[in-house]
Design an enzyme around this catalytic site. Structure first.
Site, PDB file in Angstrom:
ATOM      1  N   ASP A  49      28.545  -3.118  25.519  1.00 34.40           N
ATOM      2  CA  ASP A  49      29.858  -2.095  25.017  1.00 34.40           C
ATOM      3  C   ASP A  49      30.969  -3.153  24.831  1.00 34.40           C
ATOM      4  O   ASP A  49      31.885  -2.767  23.870  1.00 34.40           O
ATOM      5  CB  ASP A  49      29.806  -1.185  26.166  1.00 34.40           C
ATOM      6  CG  ASP A  49      31.027  -0.126  25.623  1.00 34.40           C
ATOM      7  OD1 ASP A  49      30.821   0.530  24.681  1.00 34.40           O
ATOM      8  OD2 ASP A  49      32.034  -0.200  26.385  1.00 34.40           O
ATOM      9  N   GLU A 121      23.422  -1.726  22.441  1.00 35.28           N
ATOM     10  CA  GLU A 121      24.484  -2.643  23.073  1.00 35.28           C
ATOM     11  C   GLU A 121      23.823  -3.584  23.989  1.00 35.28           C
ATOM     12  O   GLU A 121      24.699  -4.634  24.216  1.00 35.28           O
ATOM     13  CB  GLU A 121      25.332  -1.570  23.963  1.00 35.28           C
ATOM     14  CG  GLU A 121      26.187  -0.524  22.787  1.00 35.28           C
ATOM     15  CD  GLU A 121      26.941   0.485  23.671  1.00 35.28           C
ATOM     16  OE1 GLU A 121      28.138   0.880  22.954  1.00 35.28           O
ATOM     17  OE2 GLU A 121      26.570   0.805  24.966  1.00 35.28           O
TER      18      GLU A 121
END
Length: 228
Positions: A49, A121
């Site tokens: 992320d 991610e």
């Protein structure tokens, strides 16, 4: 460690050959499949992320060197939100190689937006740990490239824009009501109706309540702006 044929094909799809294949295996392992001998992808998702955020911030700055922060911020949010990550994951068929437990698989885990977004991610983090930030940034720019170039000048989500429109007129915030649900439990379709204090309504369908609310808000915003 040698990758299985399906993971090798996935590696080829994203354009990265792993020096440490175990990173890709971990990135594609959901918590429902983890064990004492198998780590899941949650920690990688946390890292990915942040890597995605930095790579996307650089890409947006490069794409429009004169854009003010007021435009860059909503563009950034549009590019890194879960829905966008899941869209990219679907484009590279990430769901087909996710490792998950039987119960998660039976409930349609390979198609779930949250699982796909988190795994996307995690894959970014795996590339980062395997080859460094420059290679991870190239991966992000390659997979997100068309979206970065096409992002709207004002990419604020439709619900926010509609609420600001209503507040500017002294109206109450819009309401979103679930008026229907269809499809199997593992792949439901929600029908959401957006309602304004002035009486205007619009409804929309999507595979998640959030997406349906956004679609209803977008349609409602188009209606009120078109009639104003």
């Amino acid at each position: 460690m040698k990758l299985s044929s399906d993971l090798q094909e996935f590696s080829d799809r994203i354009g990265h050959r792993f020096g440490k294949p175990e990173l890709l295996v971990r990135a594609l392992t959901h918590a429902s499949m983890s064990s004492a001998n198998r780590d899941d992808n949650e920690r990688l998702e946390f890292l990915g992320d942040r890597v995605l955020g930095l790579a996307m911030a650089e890409a947006l700055l490069a794409d429009d060197p004169k854009a003010p922060e007021g435009l860059l911020a909503p563009r950034f949010n549009a590019m890194v939100r879960k829905e966008t990550c899941a869209e990219v994951a679907r484009e590279i068929d990430l769901g087909a190689v996710l490792k998950m437990g039987r119960s998660e698989m039976k409930t349609g885990g390979r198609r779930k937006e949250a699982l796909l977004a988190d795994a996307m991610e995690a894959v970014i983090a795996a590339v980062y740990l395997d080859a460094g930030f420059d290679v991870a940034r190239d991966l992000v720019q390659r997979l997100w490239g068309a979206r970065v170039r096409a992002v709207e000048d004002d990419a604020r989500d439709s619900k926010t824009s509609l609420q600001e429109w209503a507040q500017a007129r002294g109206d109450a915030p819009p309401e979103y009501v679930e008026v229907g649900r269809s499809g199997p439990d593992h792949a439901p379709v929600f029908t959401i109706e957006g309602r304004l204090q002035s009486g205007e309504t619009e409804s929309a369908e999507a595979g998640s309540k959030r997406q349906a609310e956004q679609a209803a808000a977008k349609a409602l915003l188009a209606r009120v702006k078109g009639s104003s």
